[in-house]
Write a protein that holds these residues in place. Structure first.
Motif, PDB file in Angstrom:
ATOM      1  N   ASN A 212       0.819  -1.209   0.000  1.00  0.00           N
ATOM      2  CA  ASN A 212       0.000   0.000   0.000  1.00  0.00           C
ATOM      3  C   ASN A 212       0.856   1.263   0.000  1.00  0.00           C
ATOM      4  N   THR A 215       2.203   1.339  -3.852  1.00  0.00           N
ATOM      5  CA  THR A 215       1.343   1.104  -5.010  1.00  0.00           C
ATOM      6  C   THR A 215       1.194   2.350  -5.879  1.00  0.00           C
ATOM      7  N   LEU A 216       0.911   3.481  -5.241  1.00  0.00           N
ATOM      8  CA  LEU A 216       0.698   4.708  -6.001  1.00  0.00           C
ATOM      9  C   LEU A 216       1.950   5.098  -6.767  1.00  0.00           C
ATOM     10  N   HIS A 304      -0.826   1.144   7.206  1.00  0.00           N
ATOM     11  CA  HIS A 304      -0.016   2.057   6.409  1.00  0.00           C
ATOM     12  C   HIS A 304      -0.229   3.498   6.886  1.00  0.00           C
ATOM     13  N   LEU A 306       0.206   6.240   4.866  1.00  0.00           N
ATOM     14  CA  LEU A 306      -0.301   7.087   3.803  1.00  0.00           C
ATOM     15  C   LEU A 306      -1.804   7.293   3.940  1.00  0.00           C
ATOM     16  N   GLU A 308      -5.018   7.892   2.115  1.00  0.00           N
ATOM     17  CA  GLU A 308      -5.478   7.700   0.749  1.00  0.00           C
ATOM     18  C   GLU A 308      -6.786   8.437   0.504  1.00  0.00           C
ATOM     19  N   GLU A 309      -7.148   8.540  -0.756  1.00  0.00           N
ATOM     20  CA  GLU A 309      -8.379   9.236  -1.117  1.00  0.00           C
ATOM     21  C   GLU A 309      -9.607   8.551  -0.534  1.00  0.00           C
ATOM     22  N   SER A 310      -9.565   7.250  -0.375  1.00  0.00           N
ATOM     23  CA  SER A 310     -10.716   6.504   0.142  1.00  0.00           C
ATOM     24  C   SER A 310     -10.862   6.610   1.669  1.00  0.00           C
ATOM     25  N   ASP A 311      -9.862   7.170   2.340  1.00  0.00           N
ATOM     26  CA  ASP A 311      -9.927   7.287   3.801  1.00  0.00           C
ATOM     27  C   ASP A 311     -10.890   8.388   4.220  1.00  0.00           C
ATOM     28  N   LEU A 336       1.414  14.370  -0.851  1.00  0.00           N
ATOM     29  CA  LEU A 336       0.835  13.275  -0.078  1.00  0.00           C
ATOM     30  C   LEU A 336       0.763  13.652   1.394  1.00  0.00           C
TER      31      LEU A 336
END
Length: 586
Positions: A212, A215-216, A304, A306, A308-311, A336
């Motif tokens: 994770n 990945t980006l 993780h 980071l 993320e947009e889905s958080d 980020l």
């Protein structure tokens, strides 16, 4: 004191001696006052260059283990004084003090015997190693290697067993621990290791924390220039290459980059396979070690840092502290955001820290070492018990530490009052994964500088009695000797090159700058010869491109000398491909 107590105190003293000896071996410092057995440990590395917080030894862990062993020794001696000796004294009748003295002498003699036995064992081990080195029988040598591997696993408390295949020529040695099993397959006929297989004793439940985190960035890498990801981006992640666990390939010399099939590398990374061809590149091994203070990590339900947009940011704010600033990375379109730590870290804290192991080690200037130290201390203020020292008169310079290859150029080494102190670093402790990129930027700049600097020296040059950051060497294109002066003006940010064109007797000055983040040299040539034609920018662009292709200052100078003055002034960017082919032939 019972026999077991004698063995315990003796073992503790030997372990303490071994602890110090191992640290000295890793530091590469001399062991003065010891026997000829340790003469091989006397190396040239002074204490100033070897013993520091970024060196090969975790000084915090060493200090802790040393204190623990000293405490155990004191406890054992105190227990002997307060119990055994006191009991003997109370039970002795008047006039029998000599019994106590005889008992003490017996203990001293026993201690001497134990020390003698240990020294004999050590000498026997060394003799076996020397005999193995000179052994001409490969079969005997190979059997010894198998036995030593088995014995070492047992010493570590691991389970070891052997299994022969039906045809009898292959032996598999299995070494099992609580986490993984290592199967080493030996070919006893060919006397070689056929295969090493690592399996885990359990399968993690969808633990994708490393995936994770990358990945980006990997997605952008596969859509672009993967070579650029290696030299300017986050690096290429590797798993179980050369060692168990994650690592990052982050830099490689130009010669190695030219040999690599990057389309093949891109395909392998896209499939999620390990790329063995990157194993010889500069790597950062991600490990963990003991720390001076307690550090807080993420709980198991959050794998993780980071964001993320889905958080759901509002939900995260209820349980976690955020990093106060956003972080930008090259090749990524937007900054980020990262979590810092849980608000309640009482159940996720420990005296543990992440550490990057540099393979191979990197030689950096003292000023760069201080920069790395400052970056560490931002998030780990209690990491350094003592700060890194700079300007130590006993420290070796950068040119004394770097290794130089043979070159065809004759050198005239010019003394200079300035000295570039340097250190060899092998470890960088950290807490948060996003810190890694900051360290790679610093290391890449230093490595590019080192490559340029190394191209100007011979392996035969003697630096032992010299303190300088200037070298003069000669190249001989078309039988015309040209003397070139290279000066380290501001390591690792810049250096200068000056020489005279033989035909027109015009001085040429090349100012070379390595910009952190880009990690490529830029050449500026403020010479009237170029300015008269009004094409200074084009000239600078061509020279920069040539140096970026080879990271070799003599090759750059030879390219300039090989090109006629008139032709060089009129070089166009689109003609550079032809010039690159000429450069590869030099």
């Amino acid at each position: 004191m019972t026999e077991s107590d004698q063995k315990k105190i003796h073992t503790l003293l030997r372990e303490l001696q071994s602890l110090i000896k191992n640290a000295q071996e890793q530091w590469g410092i001399s062991l003065t006052g010891q026997g000829t057995v340790n003469d091989k440990l006397k190396t040239v590395a002074p204490v100033a260059n070897a013993v520091h917080p970024l060196g090969p030894v975790n000084i915090v862990g060493l200090s802790t283990e040393f204190s623990q062993k000293i405490a155990l020794i004191r406890s054992t001696i105190s227990n002997f004084r307060n119990t055994t000796v006191q009991d003997i004294s109370l039970n002795l009748s008047t006039g029998t003090d000599s019994l106590l003295k005889r008992y003490q002498l017996a203990l001293q003699e026993e201690s001497v015997r134990l020390n003698t036995v240990s020294e004999v064992r050590e000498n026997i081990r060394i003799c076996k190693e020397l005999a193995l080195d000179t052994c001409q029988n490969s079969q005997d040598t190979f059997k010894f290697v198998i036995q030593q591997t088995s014995d070492f696993g047992k010493q570590l408390g691991l389970k070891v067993w052997e299994a022969e295949k039906s045809h009898g020529s292959t032996l598999t040695l299995s070494i099992s621990g609580s986490i993984s099993v290592v199967d080493i397959e030996f070919d006893e006929t060919a006397h070689k290791i056929v295969q090493v297989t690592i399996t885990y004793t359990y399968t993690p439940k969808d633990d994708d924390r490393i995936d994770n985190l990358l990945t980006l960035q990997l997605s952008s890498a596969l859509g672009g220039d993967i070579q650029k990801i290696l030299t300017n981006g986050h690096g290429i992640p590797l798993f179980h290459v050369e060692r168990v666990g994650p690592s990052i390939a982050y830099w490689a010399p130009k010669s190695r980059i030219c040999e690599t099939d990057w389309n093949n590398v891109k395909d392998i990374v896209a499939k999620g396979d390990n790329c063995e061809s990157l194993s010889s590149f500069y790597q950062l091994w991600i490990m963990m070690e003991e720390s001076r203070s307690r550090n807080t990590f993420l709980p198991i339900e959050r794998n993780h840092y980071l964001i993320e947009e889905s958080d759901n940011v509002f939900e995260l704010l209820e349980s976690y502290d955020f990093m106060p600033q956003e972080f930008t990375f090259p090749l990524l379109p937007t900054p980020l955001k990262f979590l810092q730590q849980p608000k309640d870290g009482s159940h996720t804290s420990a005296n543990i820290q992440f550490v990057l192991r540099l393979c191979p080690p990197v030689y950096i200037t003292d000023t760069v070492a201080k920069e790395i130290e400052d970056l560490i201390c931002i998030f780990m203020p209690g990491f350094f018990g003592s700060r890194i020292t700079t300007d130590d008169p006993n420290s070796l310079s950068l040119e004394e530490l770097l290794k130089f290859e043979d070159s065809p150029y004759s050198h005239i080494y010019v003394l200079d009052t300035k000295k570039t102190n340097a250190k060899k670093i092998e470890r960088i402790p950290f807490i948060y994964p996003f810190q890694i990129y900051s360290f790679t930027e610093i290391l890449r700049q230093q490595l590019v500088y080192n490559a340029l600097f190394q191209s100007c020296f011979n392996s035969s040059t003697d630096y032992s009695q010299k303190q300088s950051s200037t070298t003069i060497f000669e190249v001989d294109p078309n039988l015309t000797k040209v003397q070139i002066k290279v000066q380290a003006t501001n390591p690792p940010h810049s250096l200068s090159v000056s020489f005279q064109l033989p035909n027109v007797m015009t001085d040429v000055l090349l100012q070379i700058t390595i910009i952190r983040g880009d990690s490529e040299p830029i050449v500026i040539s403020p010479n009237p010869l170029w300015e008269d034609k009004g094409n200074t920018n084009d000239t600078t662009s061509v020279l920069t491109r040539i140096l970026q292709l080879c990271h070799d200052i003599p090759e750059l100078v030879k390219w300039i000398l090989k090109s006629s003055v008139d032709n060089f002034k009129s070089v166009k960017e689109e003609e550079l491909i032809i010039k690159e082919e000429e450069l590869m032939e030099l």
